[in-house]
Motif scaffolding. Sequence first.
Motif, PDB file in Angstrom:
ATOM      1  N   ALA A   1       0.821  -0.988   0.016  1.00  0.00           N
ATOM      2  CA  ALA A   1       0.039   0.045   0.025  1.00  0.00           C
ATOM      3  C   ALA A   1       0.907   1.236  -0.038  1.00  0.00           C
ATOM      4  O   ALA A   1       2.157   1.294   0.251  1.00  0.00           O
ATOM      5  N   PHE A   2       0.447   2.221  -0.157  1.00  0.00           N
ATOM      6  CA  PHE A   2       0.987   3.575  -0.205  1.00  0.00           C
ATOM      7  C   PHE A   2       0.314   4.746   0.555  1.00  0.00           C
ATOM      8  O   PHE A   2      -0.851   5.040   0.310  1.00  0.00           O
ATOM      9  N   LEU A   3       0.968   5.310   1.298  1.00  0.00           N
ATOM     10  CA  LEU A   3       0.331   6.616   2.021  1.00  0.00           C
ATOM     11  C   LEU A   3       1.385   7.901   1.651  1.00  0.00           C
ATOM     12  O   LEU A   3       2.317   8.162   2.292  1.00  0.00           O
TER      13      LEU A   3
ATOM     14  N   GLN B   1      -8.774   9.017   1.464  1.00  0.00           N
ATOM     15  CA  GLN B   1      -7.537   8.978   0.692  1.00  0.00           C
ATOM     16  C   GLN B   1      -7.303   7.612   0.182  1.00  0.00           C
ATOM     17  O   GLN B   1      -7.300   6.546   0.516  1.00  0.00           O
ATOM     18  N   GLY B   2      -6.812   7.774  -1.411  1.00  0.00           N
ATOM     19  CA  GLY B   2      -6.332   6.379  -1.985  1.00  0.00           C
ATOM     20  C   GLY B   2      -5.207   5.851  -1.373  1.00  0.00           C
ATOM     21  O   GLY B   2      -4.040   6.572  -0.822  1.00  0.00           O
ATOM     22  N   LEU B   3      -5.166   4.248  -1.172  1.00  0.00           N
ATOM     23  CA  LEU B   3      -3.893   3.947  -0.359  1.00  0.00           C
ATOM     24  C   LEU B   3      -3.235   2.926  -1.215  1.00  0.00           C
ATOM     25  O   LEU B   3      -2.692   1.952  -0.868  1.00  0.00           O
TER      26      LEU B   3
ATOM     27  N   ASP C   1      -5.080   7.673  -6.995  1.00  0.00           N
ATOM     28  CA  ASP C   1      -4.760   8.929  -6.400  1.00  0.00           C
ATOM     29  C   ASP C   1      -6.144   9.793  -6.112  1.00  0.00           C
ATOM     30  O   ASP C   1      -6.655  10.311  -7.286  1.00  0.00           O
ATOM     31  N   PHE C   2      -6.488   9.883  -5.173  1.00  0.00           N
ATOM     32  CA  PHE C   2      -7.636  10.770  -4.791  1.00  0.00           C
ATOM     33  C   PHE C   2      -7.750  11.079  -3.395  1.00  0.00           C
ATOM     34  O   PHE C   2      -7.157  10.238  -2.457  1.00  0.00           O
TER      35      PHE C   2
ATOM     36  N   THR D   1      -8.489  16.300  -4.563  1.00  0.00           N
ATOM     37  CA  THR D   1      -7.350  15.909  -5.268  1.00  0.00           C
ATOM     38  C   THR D   1      -6.700  16.810  -5.946  1.00  0.00           C
ATOM     39  O   THR D   1      -5.392  17.063  -5.620  1.00  0.00           O
ATOM     40  N   GLY D   2      -7.308  17.636  -6.524  1.00  0.00           N
ATOM     41  CA  GLY D   2      -6.549  18.597  -7.716  1.00  0.00           C
ATOM     42  C   GLY D   2      -6.485  20.090  -6.761  1.00  0.00           C
ATOM     43  O   GLY D   2      -5.071  20.576  -6.695  1.00  0.00           O
TER      44      GLY D   2
END
Length: 237
Positions: free
Chosen positions: A41-43, A80-82, A87-88, A97-98
């Motif tokens: 996963a990614f944080l 948050q996307g993990l 990516d959100f 996100t933007g």
Amino acid sequence: MFVTFPERLRVGKPLVVAIDGPSGSGKSSVSKAVARRLGLAFLDTGAMYRALTWHCLNARINLENAAAVEAAARTMGFEQGLTPDVDFVKVNGITVTGPIRDPKISKAVSAVAINLGARKELVRRQQAIIADCNHRIVVEGRDITTVVAPHAEARLILTASEEARMRRRGLQLGGTQTAAQLAEQVLARDAKDSTVVDFQRAADGVYTVDSSELDFEQTVDAVIDVVRRAVNEGPAA
């Protein structure tokens, strides 16, 4: 069509990769690639600080009002996307996100990041996310190796020269920023954030990867090598 499978390290065991570093060092893009390569996963913890900054500005909360910002950190709804490919960021159900990457957020985020009460709450949320991901995750930010995940299986600082960091941030923003704006986003922000956390010097047991003379793929490989060394596992056969 060839399918690339993730390199599996510490299968069935915790593998938290903690990555700190200054602005423009490539933490986010490199960390995503490392998470993808290792099937983790990614944080992006910086997105959480940016989201809180957006929330405060949107709600017209004075960023100098420490108590109000801390209260906002506790009550803000956050998603948050993990994964490295999703990516959100949502705040109270609103997709931001933007907007959280807008220069006005970059300019204001340090006021939130140095709020110790807000920081404590966001660290609590980050540690909960790590646990929810079964401690198999790449986490990047500014206090990950020492505060958020001090017992991570692999801890490293990703750094680069000021010239390299300014150049990379300028490319990331598509050449839309002046030299003064880039300096504000990269160097001035680092100076402000350094008042509450030391993210440029490696603590005991923390590796350093200097990417000043490395391209993107070489940097990813260097980080993967650090992870292998940290967990005492050699390259996959």
